[in-house]
Design a protein around this motif. Structure first.
Motif, PDB file in Angstrom:
ATOM      1  N   ALA A  99       0.832  -1.207   0.000  1.00 11.42           N
ATOM      2  CA  ALA A  99       0.000   0.000   0.000  1.00 11.42           C
ATOM      3  C   ALA A  99       0.861   1.249   0.000  1.00 11.42           C
ATOM      4  O   ALA A  99       0.547   2.236  -0.683  1.00 11.42           O
ATOM      5  CB  ALA A  99      -0.925  -0.007   1.208  1.00 11.42           C
ATOM      6  N   ALA A 100       1.965   1.236   0.762  1.00 15.02           N
ATOM      7  CA  ALA A 100       2.838   2.413   0.817  1.00 15.02           C
ATOM      8  C   ALA A 100       3.373   2.742  -0.570  1.00 15.02           C
ATOM      9  O   ALA A 100       3.396   3.903  -0.990  1.00 15.02           O
ATOM     10  CB  ALA A 100       3.982   2.167   1.796  1.00 15.02           C
ATOM     11  N   ASN A 101       3.803   1.732  -1.295  1.00 10.55           N
ATOM     12  CA  ASN A 101       4.325   1.979  -2.639  1.00 10.55           C
ATOM     13  C   ASN A 101       3.224   2.379  -3.612  1.00 10.55           C
ATOM     14  O   ASN A 101       3.357   3.364  -4.351  1.00 10.55           O
ATOM     15  CB  ASN A 101       5.018   0.708  -3.157  1.00 10.55           C
ATOM     16  N   HIS A 120      10.285   8.573  -6.906  1.00  7.81           N
ATOM     17  CA  HIS A 120       9.757   7.840  -5.756  1.00  7.81           C
ATOM     18  C   HIS A 120      10.825   6.898  -5.226  1.00  7.81           C
ATOM     19  O   HIS A 120      11.563   6.284  -6.005  1.00  7.81           O
ATOM     20  CB  HIS A 120       8.536   7.002  -6.188  1.00  7.81           C
ATOM     21  N   MET A 121      10.912   6.819  -3.906  1.00  6.68           N
ATOM     22  CA  MET A 121      11.839   5.869  -3.300  1.00  6.68           C
ATOM     23  C   MET A 121      11.058   4.846  -2.484  1.00  6.68           C
ATOM     24  O   MET A 121      10.291   5.218  -1.596  1.00  6.68           O
ATOM     25  CB  MET A 121      12.827   6.603  -2.393  1.00  6.68           C
ATOM     26  N   ASP A 122      11.252   3.582  -2.817  1.00  2.89           N
ATOM     27  CA  ASP A 122      10.734   2.501  -1.992  1.00  2.89           C
ATOM     28  C   ASP A 122      11.768   2.272  -0.891  1.00  2.89           C
ATOM     29  O   ASP A 122      12.832   1.693  -1.125  1.00  2.89           O
ATOM     30  CB  ASP A 122      10.538   1.235  -2.834  1.00  2.89           C
ATOM     31  N   GLY A 123      11.440   2.758   0.300  1.00  2.00           N
ATOM     32  CA  GLY A 123      12.388   2.707   1.412  1.00  2.00           C
ATOM     33  C   GLY A 123      12.053   1.619   2.416  1.00  2.00           C
ATOM     34  O   GLY A 123      12.214   1.826   3.627  1.00  2.00           O
ATOM     35  N   ALA A 124      11.623   0.464   1.915  1.00  4.78           N
ATOM     36  CA  ALA A 124      11.327  -0.646   2.830  1.00  4.78           C
ATOM     37  C   ALA A 124      12.559  -1.009   3.646  1.00  4.78           C
ATOM     38  O   ALA A 124      12.445  -1.528   4.753  1.00  4.78           O
ATOM     39  CB  ALA A 124      10.848  -1.863   2.039  1.00  4.78           C
ATOM     40  N   THR A 174      14.600   1.661  -5.369  1.00  4.98           N
ATOM     41  CA  THR A 174      14.471   0.928  -4.115  1.00  4.98           C
ATOM     42  C   THR A 174      15.781   1.047  -3.357  1.00  4.98           C
ATOM     43  O   THR A 174      16.846   0.749  -3.899  1.00  4.98           O
ATOM     44  CB  THR A 174      14.165  -0.554  -4.398  1.00  4.98           C
ATOM     45  N   GLN A 175      15.685   1.507  -2.114  1.00  4.30           N
ATOM     46  CA  GLN A 175      16.880   1.804  -1.326  1.00  4.30           C
ATOM     47  C   GLN A 175      16.768   1.184   0.052  1.00  4.30           C
ATOM     48  O   GLN A 175      15.866   1.573   0.804  1.00  4.30           O
ATOM     49  CB  GLN A 175      17.028   3.353  -1.218  1.00  4.30           C
ATOM     50  N   GLY A 201      16.824  14.865  -4.189  1.00  2.00           N
ATOM     51  CA  GLY A 201      15.749  14.962  -5.172  1.00  2.00           C
ATOM     52  C   GLY A 201      14.597  13.983  -5.055  1.00  2.00           C
ATOM     53  O   GLY A 201      13.737  13.935  -5.933  1.00  2.00           O
ATOM     54  N   VAL A 202      14.562  13.199  -3.978  1.00  2.00           N
ATOM     55  CA  VAL A 202      13.415  12.298  -3.809  1.00  2.00           C
ATOM     56  C   VAL A 202      12.162  13.136  -3.529  1.00  2.00           C
ATOM     57  O   VAL A 202      12.174  14.003  -2.662  1.00  2.00           O
ATOM     58  CB  VAL A 202      13.672  11.293  -2.664  1.00  2.00           C
ATOM     59  N   ASP A 203      11.074  12.862  -4.267  1.00  2.00           N
ATOM     60  CA  ASP A 203       9.827  13.608  -4.090  1.00  2.00           C
ATOM     61  C   ASP A 203       8.905  12.943  -3.080  1.00  2.00           C
ATOM     62  O   ASP A 203       8.223  13.613  -2.316  1.00  2.00           O
ATOM     63  CB  ASP A 203       9.095  13.733  -5.431  1.00  2.00           C
ATOM     64  N   VAL A 204       8.859  11.615  -3.129  1.00  2.00           N
ATOM     65  CA  VAL A 204       7.970  10.915  -2.209  1.00  2.00           C
ATOM     66  C   VAL A 204       8.635   9.596  -1.819  1.00  2.00           C
ATOM     67  O   VAL A 204       9.235   8.907  -2.638  1.00  2.00           O
ATOM     68  CB  VAL A 204       6.572  10.702  -2.817  1.00  2.00           C
ATOM     69  N   LEU A 205       8.523   9.306  -0.531  1.00  2.00           N
ATOM     70  CA  LEU A 205       9.198   8.156   0.055  1.00  2.00           C
ATOM     71  C   LEU A 205       8.173   7.218   0.673  1.00  2.00           C
ATOM     72  O   LEU A 205       7.278   7.653   1.386  1.00  2.00           O
ATOM     73  CB  LEU A 205      10.144   8.660   1.159  1.00  2.00           C
ATOM     74  N   SER A 206       8.309   5.932   0.360  1.00  2.98           N
ATOM     75  CA  SER A 206       7.572   4.917   1.118  1.00  2.98           C
ATOM     76  C   SER A 206       8.534   4.382   2.160  1.00  2.98           C
ATOM     77  O   SER A 206       9.469   3.652   1.825  1.00  2.98           O
ATOM     78  CB  SER A 206       7.131   3.770   0.192  1.00  2.98           C
ATOM     79  N   TYR A 207       8.300   4.769   3.414  1.00  2.00           N
ATOM     80  CA  TYR A 207       9.220   4.335   4.453  1.00  2.00           C
ATOM     81  C   TYR A 207       8.657   3.115   5.161  1.00  2.00           C
ATOM     82  O   TYR A 207       7.515   3.125   5.643  1.00  2.00           O
ATOM     83  CB  TYR A 207       9.471   5.454   5.480  1.00  2.00           C
ATOM     84  N   GLY A 208       9.465   2.088   5.269  1.00  2.00           N
ATOM     85  CA  GLY A 208       9.002   0.868   5.916  1.00  2.00           C
ATOM     86  C   GLY A 208       9.727   0.604   7.221  1.00  2.00           C
ATOM     87  O   GLY A 208      10.957   0.528   7.248  1.00  2.00           O
ATOM     88  N   ALA A 209       8.966   0.456   8.261  1.00  2.00           N
ATOM     89  CA  ALA A 209       9.560   0.070   9.543  1.00  2.00           C
ATOM     90  C   ALA A 209       9.377  -1.420   9.813  1.00  2.00           C
ATOM     91  O   ALA A 209      10.061  -1.992  10.667  1.00  2.00           O
ATOM     92  CB  ALA A 209       8.919   0.877  10.678  1.00  2.00           C
TER      93      ALA A 209
END
Lengths: 343, 343, 343, 343
Positions: B61-63, B169-173, B140-141, B194-202
């Motif tokens: 969902a975050a992505n 977009h950065m998938d930050g899982a 993805t990072q 320059g990342v505009d939107v981040l999906s941060y995963g804890a």
């Protein structure tokens, strides 16, 4: 004192303890863990039948995905005008179904009747491609107005629905409260009276966040795993969701918690009814008390730190308000609220 | 010994303790609680800038929702062919965007380069209504192959993306693992490059289940609250989601946990490289070790109860496998795995 | 005698001749032809302003795509309960908007009033993510009941809509009939009184099949070309669609055709009113006559081969029926229908 | 001289005449007319089997809706990387399926082979909810490169597809050209070799604008009428769409027109091959000639007013171009083009 909603409460200590116990070593992700397997067995026991259970993460998702599983994009869904799916989910059912339509019906007590569904059906021309096609009835148990369908009422609605080729969906965000009130079995409250798919909510009744879509027919569940995943509702560390549901069902905790909430609501209604200027709007069956209060009384309660929702204006310059109890409402809060109300 | 995935691990004790502490009395539902407010402050501190933070419940969902916020239905999203959004989310990005297209690019190490994005862009006729329009690059990072983009690499990709009117977009899982490896600031790893939107995963790094969509620009977040709700991702008892994120960021726990996982992965790679028949596939930067193993070695490890994923067949009859560590991997597991591998 | 609908008629000879004339050699496909360019100029002349015109192929698509251009997926659209978008399009607006909701309002004459829209708006909690957000009002001109909004009525609705941040959409499937009746300019009937986007239909008024979505504001049209294509509404041999629209607007044929239909409807109503047992339901303004007929009269007309729709049961055992005229209705049909009705 | 595309041509005189003849009095709308009924009979005759025929208005809609009828939202569709659905429809298949994924495969001649589909299938983990599930193969006949699948090739692909539970879709925008080339029956080209659903296009081959979705199995068509309507593809004055298709099939006009186009393409290829600096890229089977031309020759042709598409850069500094013929291409144009090419 917080009577705003049952989701204002926290989680039951047993739920936290169950989570703590599940936090033990590694487990397979995405629902292939032992807790999720146990959940399906536990629910089969509780509902006394085979069930296909899909834990999800919010009540909105539980409702929208359950409906999308049984309603085509050109379908129409009949529900009460005050139903959560119609008023509180920002159109999630329309989104997940690909554009199905909600047909909202009014009634004073928040429940649908077969007669009014039948009258609404008469407006639909079946087989005409120009019109959305009747596909499901969605009932809320306990209803958004705190009332409960009797099993025979559910049976009458499901008979009508099925005779028109429609499915019966139950939004069971407060199913525990309804069953606690009715004293019937979970089976009688659902599949035995014709419910095809249930959105079961544990969150409002003791859990931190755990819902489950329950199919009573394998056919409806056939490809549901893909739909849940694509909808972003497949938790990776599923054990923490499933164990909440297991904990609630084990030792009938869900009913004990609901009984507490219901009992306090009844007590609240009884005592509130004796306060001058108060009229209980309709019989209290689950854990919501709807009452007409004077503006002065509303102001006084707010001033004393009582939270609750104002619904809408009633007769005689009074307003309809909703006061909700939960598994965690302290008994003392009832006494304090009545004291505040009594001036 | 479970090296299958970092989401096979449970939750950190600090996370459970934070949840327990948050389970205190009533709270406003749907994110209007104090923990959610604290989360936005905490993330603003960590990222050293204004952020618009929306906790959600799964990485998928975050992505998908992050992408849907910045990509129109007729958009194209450039990503690695091994990216989670391309391979593991059952088409959720396509669903939530209303039909945008993923353009998948190949590379040995799981990272995109500006050059290959530019070549892919050359296939798109901008302004032609017949073709999906380049709208976003998703990186993805750390990458799905356990490698990390250097800040200057991110900067080069974002420059290219922005010069073509695309968002980054950065998938930050596994962003924590990447930052722990890079030693840069969270700001340098995201918005400053320059990342505009981040999906941060804890979730993969100590939490039970908590993700956040982070916008670095208010415009992108403008109507996101409605989209999250309609998507069924607004938790009612949000405090339990937010507090997990707060706990992870406080006292830099997220980086400590990631450091542990990374250190064990490095140690594992170093020692595994000395085992006969093993070739480490590429440098280990985060918490995944990719290695080529002989079939005999794979069989032996499985026989000794070591779980891990087989990726695909490599050269010389060896297979590529992935061994993942997490914040909770016991140091002793490395020793035991090497013993098992060494026969 | 066919009074069932104006789309039961064929195409005007001028339309066929225009198509024949356009069928001359090769042309660029997908709307890059000279007829489509001429259409935009012609409509700019007719509406006396800059317009952004997108021909599409059905009225359903014209409405649904026009609405999708100005309504977000979480939006609410206010319309009459008898509006084509609500009753005859199988939920296309919900599909193309990604799940927006239609809020249907009742009135005897098929028109909305600012007052009733305002009352409906009061039920919506703006800014609350739980509720669909008011996004557009859609009015039908002429209405589905054959009545016409006066320019000042449109202006009042658009003022209200705009003051709430909503757009005003006009379903102009019978706009020609309305303008012919009102005697106002096309500008007064649309953008001068606040219409933001128009679905213009030529099909019911002389064309074979040609609709156009007309934006009066470039911003709304910004990415509409992609949306039309993705929706499968970009004709490859567009010239045959555009030339129908050009032909209708040239020499004011659209108004002449509409005048013919309107005049016959008025004549029909006047003469039918003199037949015993007939009550004209409301004033005839465009090309639809709604009348209450006795069952005996309905049977007699059907027996004489008159086609028309029965709407619903009225008072006194009579039924409401709809009789529609078109640009092609022969004058003689009125005489013959009255003879049939008179026994 | 316009060799840009077969949709640059107008309509055949017979089509216009058929439309004129259908423009006679009133008819029932929305496909309940006699021409639409006749179409289903005519296509049953042509295809020598029961067919369920749904006329629609564009090729993009024909493809996207046909696929949406047989592919679930979590499905994967295998097609050539140059397929119209992949390159020219702005993601319409993804939109109408609710987010299915196209898996594009490369080949020099524009055709898929069972082997490459099988290799692609090996990347998919069937039954895993994390991955899109193989649901359909879509082939284009004639292909976008002007080549034709032999019936036995189609049979091999359908066998493979069906053995994996997938459906076979055929994009038949140029099916007439393929059948004219192959000399087989329409049945052999479609259902007898396993095609489940066909998008038949008449527009590129003589019609003004008429496509049809053809199901060879009633089950697939079961609820398709609703889907077509909801997608905005149900024409109100359907007779004008259906009569074009009827006209094309009657007296085998579709094949005569296709034969003309094919013959001219072959003639063009043969003569162009003799021009210095020209290399025909692959055998000409339908109505497209792909050839490698020098930049000088391309410039010369453009200067002489010849329209055609440049595909991409080839070897030896030459570029691949596409020259298309149609039912209406004058024979003289071939001669004139060769003269222009020859200097």
């Amino acid at each position: 004192m917080n009577f705003s909603s049952d989701n204002a409460s926290g989680a039951a200590p047993e739920i936290l303890e169950a989570i703590r116990a599940a936090n033990n070593g590694t487990a397979r992700a995405y629902g292939e863990d032992v807790w999720t397997a146990r959940l399906e067995k536990e629910m089969a026991r509780v509902f006394a039948c085979d069930v296909w259970v899909y834990p999800v993460l919010t009540g909105t998702a539980a409702n929208a995905l359950a409906l999308a599983a049984v309603v085509p994009q050109y379908g129409a869904i009949f529900c009460h005008e005050g139903a959560h799916i119609a008023t509180e989910e920002c159109g999630a059912p329309e989104f997940f179904t690909g554009g199905a339509r909600l047909v909202t019906l009014a009634s004073r007590d928040g429940k649908l009747s077969p007669g009014q569904i039948e009258r609404a059906l008469a407006q639909f021309e079946k087989g005409s491609v120009h019109h959305a096609q009747p596909a499901a009835v969605s009932i809320t148990q306990a209803s958004d107005f705190g009332t409960c369908y009797r099993p025979e009422e559910i049976g009458a609605i499901s008979s009508l629905a099925h005779s028109h080729g429609m499915k019966l969906h139950m939004d069971g965000a407060r199913l525990a409260n309804a069953i606690a009130f009715l004293g019937c079995t979970p089976a009688e409250a659902t599949w035995r009276t014709g419910v095809d798919v249930l959105s079961y909510g544990a969150t409002k009744n003791g859990a931190m966040g755990a819902e489950a879509i329950v199919f009573f027919n394998e056919e409806h569940a056939r490809d549901f795993g893909y739909r849940r995943k694509k909808a972003g509702q497949l938790a990776s560390k599923m054990r923490y969701v499933s164990v909440q549901l297991v904990c609630a069902f084990e030792e009938d905790r869900w009913l004990r918690w609901a009984n507490h909430a219901n009992a306090l609501a009844r007590q609240l209604a009884m005592r509130l009814a004796t306060v001058e200027g108060v009229e209980i709007a309709w019989p209290v069956e689950a854990n919501a008390v709807f009452a007409f209060l004077t503006d002065a009384l509303i102001d006084r309660l707010h001033a004393r730190g009582v939270s609750f929702y104002e619904w809408n204006a009633g007769s005689d310059g009074r307003r309809l308000v909703r006061l909700m109890t939960s598994f965690a409402t302290p008994e003392d809060d009832i006494k304090r609220l009545i004291e505040a109300a009594s001036g």
